[in-house]
Design a protein around this motif. Sequence first.
Motif, short mmCIF file in Angstrom:
data_model
loop_
_atom_site.label_atom_id
_atom_site.label_comp_id
_atom_site.label_asym_id
_atom_site.label_seq_id
_atom_site.Cartn_x
_atom_site.Cartn_y
_atom_site.Cartn_z
N ILE A 128 0.85 -1.20 0.00
CA ILE A 128 0.00 0.00 0.00
C ILE A 128 0.88 1.25 0.00
O ILE A 128 0.55 2.25 -0.65
N ASN A 129 2.01 1.19 0.70
CA ASN A 129 2.93 2.33 0.71
C ASN A 129 3.54 2.57 -0.67
O ASN A 129 3.72 3.71 -1.09
N ASP A 130 3.88 1.48 -1.38
CA ASP A 130 4.39 1.61 -2.75
C ASP A 130 3.35 2.29 -3.64
O ASP A 130 3.67 3.20 -4.41
N ILE A 131 2.13 1.83 -3.54
CA ILE A 131 1.05 2.37 -4.38
C ILE A 131 0.88 3.86 -4.12
O ILE A 131 0.81 4.66 -5.06
N ARG A 132 0.85 4.25 -2.87
CA ARG A 132 0.70 5.67 -2.52
C ARG A 132 1.90 6.49 -3.00
O ARG A 132 1.74 7.62 -3.47
N TYR A 133 3.08 5.91 -2.87
CA TYR A 133 4.29 6.59 -3.36
C TYR A 133 4.19 6.82 -4.87
O TYR A 133 4.47 7.92 -5.36
N TYR A 134 3.78 5.80 -5.62
CA TYR A 134 3.68 5.92 -7.07
C TYR A 134 2.59 6.90 -7.49
O TYR A 134 2.75 7.60 -8.50
N ILE A 135 1.50 6.96 -6.76
CA ILE A 135 0.44 7.93 -7.08
C ILE A 135 1.01 9.35 -7.00
O ILE A 135 0.80 10.17 -7.90
N LYS A 136 1.73 9.64 -5.92
CA LYS A 136 2.35 10.96 -5.78
C LYS A 136 3.38 11.20 -6.87
O LYS A 136 3.46 12.27 -7.45
N LYS A 137 4.17 10.18 -7.16
CA LYS A 137 5.22 10.29 -8.17
C LYS A 137 4.63 10.54 -9.56
O LYS A 137 5.14 11.37 -10.31
N VAL A 138 3.55 9.84 -9.90
CA VAL A 138 2.92 10.03 -11.21
C VAL A 138 2.44 11.47 -11.37
O VAL A 138 2.62 12.08 -12.43
N ASN A 139 1.85 12.01 -10.32
CA ASN A 139 1.37 13.40 -10.39
C ASN A 139 2.52 14.37 -10.63
O ASN A 139 2.41 15.30 -11.44
N LYS A 140 3.65 14.14 -9.97
CA LYS A 140 4.83 15.00 -10.17
C LYS A 140 5.40 14.84 -11.58
O LYS A 140 5.76 15.82 -12.23
N VAL A 141 5.46 13.60 -12.04
CA VAL A 141 6.00 13.33 -13.37
C VAL A 141 5.09 13.94 -14.44
O VAL A 141 5.58 14.51 -15.42
N GLU A 142 3.78 13.86 -14.25
CA GLU A 142 2.86 14.45 -15.23
C GLU A 142 3.09 15.95 -15.34
O GLU A 142 3.09 16.51 -16.45
N LEU A 143 3.28 16.62 -14.22
CA LEU A 143 3.58 18.06 -14.26
C LEU A 143 4.87 18.34 -15.01
O LEU A 143 4.95 19.27 -15.82
N LEU A 144 5.89 17.53 -14.75
CA LEU A 144 7.17 17.68 -15.46
C LEU A 144 7.00 17.51 -16.97
O LEU A 144 7.56 18.26 -17.76
N VAL A 145 6.22 16.50 -17.36
CA VAL A 145 5.98 16.23 -18.77
C VAL A 145 5.26 17.41 -19.42
O VAL A 145 5.62 17.84 -20.52
N LYS A 146 4.27 17.96 -18.73
CA LYS A 146 3.52 19.08 -19.30
C LYS A 146 4.38 20.35 -19.40
O LYS A 146 4.20 21.14 -20.31
N LYS A 147 5.31 20.52 -18.47
CA LYS A 147 6.18 21.70 -18.49
C LYS A 147 7.35 21.53 -19.46
O LYS A 147 7.92 22.51 -19.92
N ASN A 148 7.73 20.29 -19.74
CA ASN A 148 8.89 20.01 -20.59
C ASN A 148 8.51 19.04 -21.70
O ASN A 148 9.03 17.93 -21.77
N ALA A 149 7.63 19.49 -22.58
CA ALA A 149 7.10 18.62 -23.62
C ALA A 149 8.20 18.00 -24.48
O ALA A 149 8.11 16.84 -24.87
#
Length: 169
Positions: A128-149
């Motif tokens: 469950i901790n891995d899953i929660r970690y990845y949810i937070k990580k995906v949100n951060k990565v998505e922002l990075l992708v949108k800022k650095n197309a």
Amino acid sequence: EKTKGSRLNLKNELEKIKSLSQSKSNIEFEDLLKITCSSEDYKISELTDHCLAKNKNKTINILNENNSTVEDNILILKSFLFKLKRLEKIKKEIEIKKNQDQAIASYRPSIFWKDKDIVKKQLNVLSINDIRYYIKKVNKVELLVKKNANLSKEITNNFIFETINHTSS
């Protein structure tokens, strides 16, 4: 973008969605992935499934076959987010029911029979901790992708490689 500017292709994709909406009252993001532009979208779903199940060879093979656009990378991340949230809900249900099969069976919308084995593997390799970690990580990565197309593919691939190589906490 997926229809390559063709109104006919766009109309066909919209017809698929319309048809699905008439037969199904609750349409999930994954349902849309499966019916629109199916070959690429199937690869996205398959990529996220195998990555979350820690199937390194299969994940790398899919990545090598893939020539993703910025939009594809955002879809990949959305698929990760959808599947991680589903896993989190199932994990919580397992804590209550104390039975993985019952928790999967009670999940709504229902998980297709062909997807149950990969979901079980994901549940077994991710805490469950891995899953929660990845949810937070995906949100951060998505922002990075949108800022650095222009770096979206590298950013997304780095996230995928980190995910398949990350050991459970």
